[in-house]
Design an enzyme around this catalytic site. Structure first.
Site, PDB file in Angstrom:
ATOM      1  N   GLY A   1       0.821  -1.210   0.000  1.00 29.42           N
ATOM      2  CA  GLY A   1       0.000   0.000   0.000  1.00 29.42           C
ATOM      3  C   GLY A   1       0.855   1.260   0.000  1.00 29.42           C
ATOM      4  O   GLY A   1       2.083   1.211   0.193  1.00 29.42           O
ATOM      5  N   ASP A   2       0.205   2.391  -0.298  1.00 26.63           N
ATOM      6  CA  ASP A   2       0.857   3.699  -0.275  1.00 26.63           C
ATOM      7  C   ASP A   2       2.030   3.802  -1.245  1.00 26.63           C
ATOM      8  O   ASP A   2       3.054   4.422  -0.947  1.00 26.63           O
ATOM      9  CB  ASP A   2       1.316   4.050   1.165  1.00 26.63           C
ATOM     10  CG  ASP A   2       0.184   3.904   2.159  1.00 26.63           C
ATOM     11  OD1 ASP A   2      -0.939   4.288   1.808  1.00 26.63           O
ATOM     12  OD2 ASP A   2       0.422   3.394   3.268  1.00 26.63           O
TER      13      ASP A   2
ATOM     14  N   GLY B   1       1.696   5.253  -4.152  1.00 28.77           N
ATOM     15  CA  GLY B   1       1.511   6.462  -4.970  1.00 28.77           C
ATOM     16  C   GLY B   1       0.479   6.225  -6.069  1.00 28.77           C
ATOM     17  O   GLY B   1       0.522   6.868  -7.122  1.00 28.77           O
ATOM     18  N   LYS B   2      -0.460   5.342  -5.808  1.00 26.14           N
ATOM     19  CA  LYS B   2      -1.488   5.008  -6.821  1.00 26.14           C
ATOM     20  C   LYS B   2      -2.325   6.238  -7.191  1.00 26.14           C
ATOM     21  O   LYS B   2      -2.635   6.461  -8.352  1.00 26.14           O
ATOM     22  CB  LYS B   2      -2.427   3.910  -6.276  1.00 26.14           C
ATOM     23  CG  LYS B   2      -1.709   2.607  -5.966  1.00 26.14           C
ATOM     24  CD  LYS B   2      -2.623   1.588  -5.325  1.00 26.14           C
ATOM     25  CE  LYS B   2      -3.020   1.908  -3.885  1.00 26.14           C
ATOM     26  NZ  LYS B   2      -1.925   1.838  -2.894  1.00 26.14           N
TER      27      LYS B   2
ATOM     28  N   HIS C   1      -5.534   7.868  -0.653  1.00 29.45           N
ATOM     29  CA  HIS C   1      -4.799   8.163  -1.883  1.00 29.45           C
ATOM     30  C   HIS C   1      -4.560   9.670  -1.975  1.00 29.45           C
ATOM     31  O   HIS C   1      -5.511  10.451  -1.933  1.00 29.45           O
ATOM     32  CB  HIS C   1      -5.588   7.662  -3.098  1.00 29.45           C
ATOM     33  CG  HIS C   1      -5.778   6.173  -3.099  1.00 29.45           C
ATOM     34  ND1 HIS C   1      -6.544   5.511  -4.004  1.00 29.45           N
ATOM     35  CD2 HIS C   1      -5.268   5.217  -2.288  1.00 29.45           C
ATOM     36  CE1 HIS C   1      -6.500   4.209  -3.755  1.00 29.45           C
ATOM     37  NE2 HIS C   1      -5.746   4.008  -2.698  1.00 29.45           N
TER      38      HIS C   1
ATOM     39  N   THR D   1      -4.576   7.724   6.149  1.00 26.16           N
ATOM     40  CA  THR D   1      -5.863   7.418   6.776  1.00 26.16           C
ATOM     41  C   THR D   1      -5.789   7.517   8.293  1.00 26.16           C
ATOM     42  O   THR D   1      -6.678   8.061   8.935  1.00 26.16           O
ATOM     43  CB  THR D   1      -6.313   6.001   6.340  1.00 26.16           C
ATOM     44  OG1 THR D   1      -6.401   5.989   4.918  1.00 26.16           O
ATOM     45  CG2 THR D   1      -7.662   5.627   6.929  1.00 26.16           C
TER      46      THR D   1
ATOM     47  N   ARG E   1       4.749   4.923   9.229  1.00 23.17           N
ATOM     48  CA  ARG E   1       4.869   3.674   8.472  1.00 23.17           C
ATOM     49  C   ARG E   1       6.227   3.036   8.717  1.00 23.17           C
ATOM     50  O   ARG E   1       7.229   3.735   8.874  1.00 23.17           O
ATOM     51  CB  ARG E   1       4.695   3.945   6.977  1.00 23.17           C
ATOM     52  CG  ARG E   1       3.321   4.493   6.645  1.00 23.17           C
ATOM     53  CD  ARG E   1       3.190   4.768   5.145  1.00 23.17           C
ATOM     54  NE  ARG E   1       1.905   5.379   4.853  1.00 23.17           N
ATOM     55  CZ  ARG E   1       1.721   6.379   3.987  1.00 23.17           C
ATOM     56  NH1 ARG E   1       2.741   6.880   3.326  1.00 23.17           N
ATOM     57  NH2 ARG E   1       0.523   6.870   3.786  1.00 23.17           N
TER      58      ARG E   1
HETATM   59  P1  GDP Z   1      -1.490   5.592  -2.435  1.00 22.92           P
HETATM   60  O1  GDP Z   1      -2.276   5.108  -1.277  1.00 22.92           O
HETATM   61  O2  GDP Z   1      -0.860   4.475  -3.201  1.00 22.92           O
HETATM   62  O3  GDP Z   1      -2.229   6.533  -3.327  1.00 22.92           O
HETATM   63  O4  GDP Z   1      -0.274   6.436  -1.836  1.00 22.92           O
HETATM   64  P2  GDP Z   1      -0.292   7.502  -0.600  1.00 22.92           P
HETATM   65  O5  GDP Z   1      -0.612   8.811  -1.179  1.00 22.92           O
HETATM   66  O6  GDP Z   1      -1.110   7.020   0.529  1.00 22.92           O
HETATM   67  O7  GDP Z   1       1.194   7.403  -0.093  1.00 22.92           O
HETATM   68  C1  GDP Z   1       2.310   7.626  -0.911  1.00 22.92           C
HETATM   69  C2  GDP Z   1       3.512   7.856   0.022  1.00 22.92           C
HETATM   70  O8  GDP Z   1       4.715   7.833  -0.724  1.00 22.92           O
HETATM   71  C3  GDP Z   1       3.439   9.213   0.714  1.00 22.92           C
HETATM   72  O9  GDP Z   1       3.884   9.071   2.044  1.00 22.92           O
HETATM   73  C4  GDP Z   1       4.414  10.064  -0.088  1.00 22.92           C
HETATM   74  O10 GDP Z   1       5.003  11.111   0.664  1.00 22.92           O
HETATM   75  C5  GDP Z   1       5.464   9.034  -0.460  1.00 22.92           C
HETATM   76  N1  GDP Z   1       6.186   9.379  -1.687  1.00 22.92           N
HETATM   77  C6  GDP Z   1       7.510   9.548  -1.764  1.00 22.92           C
HETATM   78  N2  GDP Z   1       7.867   9.834  -3.020  1.00 22.92           N
HETATM   79  C7  GDP Z   1       6.745   9.847  -3.752  1.00 22.92           C
HETATM   80  C8  GDP Z   1       6.492  10.077  -5.142  1.00 22.92           C
HETATM   81  O11 GDP Z   1       7.370  10.285  -5.963  1.00 22.92           O
HETATM   82  N3  GDP Z   1       5.180  10.005  -5.531  1.00 22.92           N
HETATM   83  C9  GDP Z   1       4.181   9.725  -4.646  1.00 22.92           C
HETATM   84  N4  GDP Z   1       2.926   9.678  -5.108  1.00 22.92           N
HETATM   85  N5  GDP Z   1       4.403   9.495  -3.331  1.00 22.92           N
HETATM   86  C10 GDP Z   1       5.665   9.553  -2.908  1.00 22.92           C
HETATM   87  P1  IMO Z   2      -3.863   2.476   0.255  1.00 25.44           P
HETATM   88  O1  IMO Z   2      -4.976   2.307  -0.764  1.00 25.44           O
HETATM   89  C1  IMO Z   2      -1.507   0.858   3.563  1.00 25.44           C
HETATM   90  C2  IMO Z   2      -3.385  -2.298   5.989  1.00 25.44           C
HETATM   91  C3  IMO Z   2      -3.636  -1.840   7.404  1.00 25.44           C
HETATM   92  C4  IMO Z   2      -3.576  -3.166   8.139  1.00 25.44           C
HETATM   93  C5  IMO Z   2      -4.199  -4.137   7.148  1.00 25.44           C
HETATM   94  C6  IMO Z   2      -5.654  -4.440   7.403  1.00 25.44           C
HETATM   95  O2  IMO Z   2      -3.767   3.842   0.807  1.00 25.44           O
HETATM   96  O3  IMO Z   2      -2.586   1.939  -0.293  1.00 25.44           O
HETATM   97  P2  IMO Z   2      -7.896  -3.018   7.224  1.00 25.44           P
HETATM   98  O4  IMO Z   2      -8.302  -1.753   7.876  1.00 25.44           O
HETATM   99  O5  IMO Z   2      -7.913  -2.958   5.724  1.00 25.44           O
HETATM  100  O6  IMO Z   2      -8.627  -4.228   7.726  1.00 25.44           O
HETATM  101  O7  IMO Z   2      -6.367  -3.251   7.677  1.00 25.44           O
HETATM  102  O8  IMO Z   2      -4.048  -3.540   5.864  1.00 25.44           O
HETATM  103  N1  IMO Z   2      -3.913  -1.408   4.938  1.00 25.44           N
HETATM  104  C7  IMO Z   2      -3.209  -0.491   4.277  1.00 25.44           C
HETATM  105  N2  IMO Z   2      -1.919  -0.115   4.410  1.00 25.44           N
HETATM  106  N3  IMO Z   2      -2.269   1.425   2.627  1.00 25.44           N
HETATM  107  C8  IMO Z   2      -3.553   1.055   2.458  1.00 25.44           C
HETATM  108  O9  IMO Z   2      -4.337   1.536   1.475  1.00 25.44           O
HETATM  109  C9  IMO Z   2      -4.082   0.058   3.331  1.00 25.44           C
HETATM  110  N4  IMO Z   2      -5.287  -0.522   3.454  1.00 25.44           N
HETATM  111  C10 IMO Z   2      -5.183  -1.425   4.434  1.00 25.44           C
HETATM  112  O10 IMO Z   2      -2.671  -0.934   7.864  1.00 25.44           O
HETATM  113  O11 IMO Z   2      -2.241  -3.547   8.342  1.00 25.44           O
HETATM  114 MG    MG Z   3      -2.359   5.365   0.809  1.00 22.82          MG
END
Ligand code: GDP
Ligand code: IMO
Ligand code: MG
Length: 455
Positions: free
Chosen positions: A31-32, A34-35, A60, A329, A334
């Site tokens: 997860g996280d 950068g989707k 996101h 969230t 992390r």
């Molecule tokens: P998603 O859930 O996949 O949309 O990603 P998030 O927005 O939740 O988290 C992305 C994480 O990666 C954040 O903590 C950003 O600060 C970190 N990050 C570091 N470098 C980059 C980058 O080049 N692009 C993006 N999108 N995130 C980055």
């Molecule tokens: P995005 O879309 C990072 C993790 C939670 C936990 C496990 C189960 O932003 O990438 P839940 O609440 O889904 O039952 O938790 O999954 N988790 C994520 N970690 N990014 C996410 O979404 C996550 N969605 C769930 O931290 O370990």
């Molecule tokens: Mg995320």
């Protein structure tokens, strides 16, 4: 708010063939990755942006200029005025949360009207799901010998569990039937109160019984506001396909958190890999032409579960601070570590990835050397894929390759050809190992920090 660039010229996504058919964007790690950034960037080339899994556990981030948007349930295409955004049947929807998000977007000038559709078959996250989520994790952490998952507390697991149980579930379409809803809520809340009271008692927590009539009244209020957005989204998407419209599917969570293929039981409760697109959006098998896998060029994980390349030293703190690695969230810090290519290659295979976007390159700046995990050593042998057993994965020792680091402000770079040689070598090794080209590299979160590598 106008955010869409004009589309006179074919851009890199067109040249790579990624916009020729329906496409999914999927996370390749925990997860996280950068989707949100990539979905937002791609959305202007598509007609529909469709969430197919998860719920408000997703966070996101989309950064446009100096504005930052955190999206949980609303698809990341909402900032592109021309895209229709669909919350598919595989998503679990918390009515209060989605309304809050919609209001927040409107306050910032973003259009949220008939460009947002919600499936009548999506399941409703109820207040008792969130209570159950918290109580269950607490009970598990108290019981010896069991590990809690460290969920986001958004009621995701309990809601999907009720979906499978069937008789205790409420779907978005049920909100449109006020006559039967009240009785249904009363019955379910009665059962939940018995269950939750016992659970609270088992861990010595106080418990205030849930008030069914209050829950129903709130639900009715939310239903009134959500009503215009609710429809049969499978029909909508079918008709769109017939008219030659292009669909972009937005994965929430990530492949290693997938209920079937992730590091079970430390996963979420939905099908996050691209495999989940079909049941979660109600589109026929074979719909996808392309799958874009998002790989952060290091690894982060929130919550519990094995993490072979985790760092617990100063390098971890440096990555966390540089990458602002705090939950979108929940705000939790992390866990951070090196890029695990074994896990990424596994995710690429499962999701049938056709192109990869590498994010987070700028975060690696200043590290003297960069490590890539290319195998797992365990019990005197090397394994090269993610094993089913979490216990085994927790015991593996990563086999690293070490490459030289770079100390250049790559976040200011606007052409991938200008990246330092060390960064190029690192990227090349990644694509060589996973067997799929890194079509783009992100050097920051803004739209202009996405650098195409193949022109
Ligand atoms: P998603 O859930 O996949 O949309 O990603 P998030 O927005 O939740 O988290 C992305 C994480 O990666 C954040 O903590 C950003 O600060 C970190 N990050 C570091 N470098 C980059 C980058 O080049 N692009 C993006 N999108 N995130 C980055
Ligand atoms: P995005 O879309 C990072 C993790 C939670 C936990 C496990 C189960 O932003 O990438 P839940 O609440 O889904 O039952 O938790 O999954 N988790 C994520 N970690 N990014 C996410 O979404 C996550 N969605 C769930 O931290 O370990
Ligand atoms: Mg995320």
């Amino acid at each position: 708010m106008t955010t869409t660039p004009t589309m006179t010229e074919p851009d890199v996504f067109d040249r790579l063939g990624l916009t020729q058919g329906h496409c999914a964007v999927v996370g390749m790690q925990y997860g996280d990755e950068g989707k949100g950034q990539i979905v937002d960037r791609l959305a202007e080339r598509f007609d529909y942006v469709v969430r197919y899994n998860g719920g408000a556990n997703a966070g996101h981030t989309v950064v446009i200029g100096d504005q930052k948007f955190a999206l949980h349930l609303v698809p990341s295409g909402i900032l592109c005025p021309n895209a229709i955004n669909v919350v598919g049947n595989g998503v679990v929807v918390d009515p209060e949360q989605i309304l809050k998000e919609m209001d927040g977007l409107r306050e910032r000038g973003v259009k949220v009207g008939d460009n947002l559709r919600i499936s009548d078959r999506a399941h409703v996250v109820m207040p008792y799901h969130k209570t159950q989520d918290a109580l269950f994790d607490h009970a598990l952490s108290k019981a010896s010998g069991t590990a809690s998952i460290g969920t986001t507390g958004r009621g995701i697991g309990p809601c999907y569990a009720d979906k499978a149980t069937r008789t205790t579930a409420i779907r978005i379409g049920d909100l449109l039937c006020p006559d039967s809803l009240k009785e249904r809520v009363r019955k379910i809340v009665g059962i939940k109160n018995i269950m939750l009271q016992a659970l609270a008692q088992s861990c010595g927590d106080p418990y205030t019984p849930l008030n069914a009539d209050q829950i129903h009244a709130d639900l009715e209020k939310h239903a009134q506001r959500l009503r215009p957005h609710i429809c049969d989204t499978t029909q909508l998407l079918y008709q769109a396909g017939q008219q030659g419209k292009k669909l972009l599917f937005e994965g929430a969570n990530a492949t290693l958190l997938d209920i079937d293929h992730g590091t079970y039981p430390f996963v979420t409760s939905s099908s996050c890999a691209s495999l989940g697109v079909y049941p979660g959006a109600g589109v026929p098998g074979g719909t996808l032409k392309n799958v874009v896998g998002i790989v952060k060029l290091y690894t982060s994980r929130v919550g519990a579960g094995p993490f072979p390349t985790e760092l617990l030293d100063e390098t971890a703190s440096q990555i966390r601070e540089r990458g602002r690695e705090y939950g979108t969230t929940t705000g939790r810090p992390r866990r951070c570590g090196w890029l695990d290519l074994v896990a990424v290659r596994y995710a690429v295979r499962l999701s049938g990835v056709t192109a990869v976007v590498g994010t987070g390159l700028s975060v690696l700046r200043g590290l003297p050397s960069l490590k890539l995990c290319v195998g797992y050593r365990v019990d005197g042998r090397i394994i090269d894929t993610v094993p089913a057993s979490c216990d085994l994965l927790a015991r593996v020792e990563p086999v690293f390759e070490e490459l030289p680091g770079f100390d250049v402000a790559v976040d200011e770079c606007r052409d991938a050809n200008d990246l330092p040689a060390e960064a190029k070598k690192y990227i090349q090794r990644v694509e060589q190992f996973i067997g799929v080209p890194l079509a783009m590299v992100c050097v920051g979160r803004r739209r202009d920090q996405i650098l195409p590598r193949y022109h």
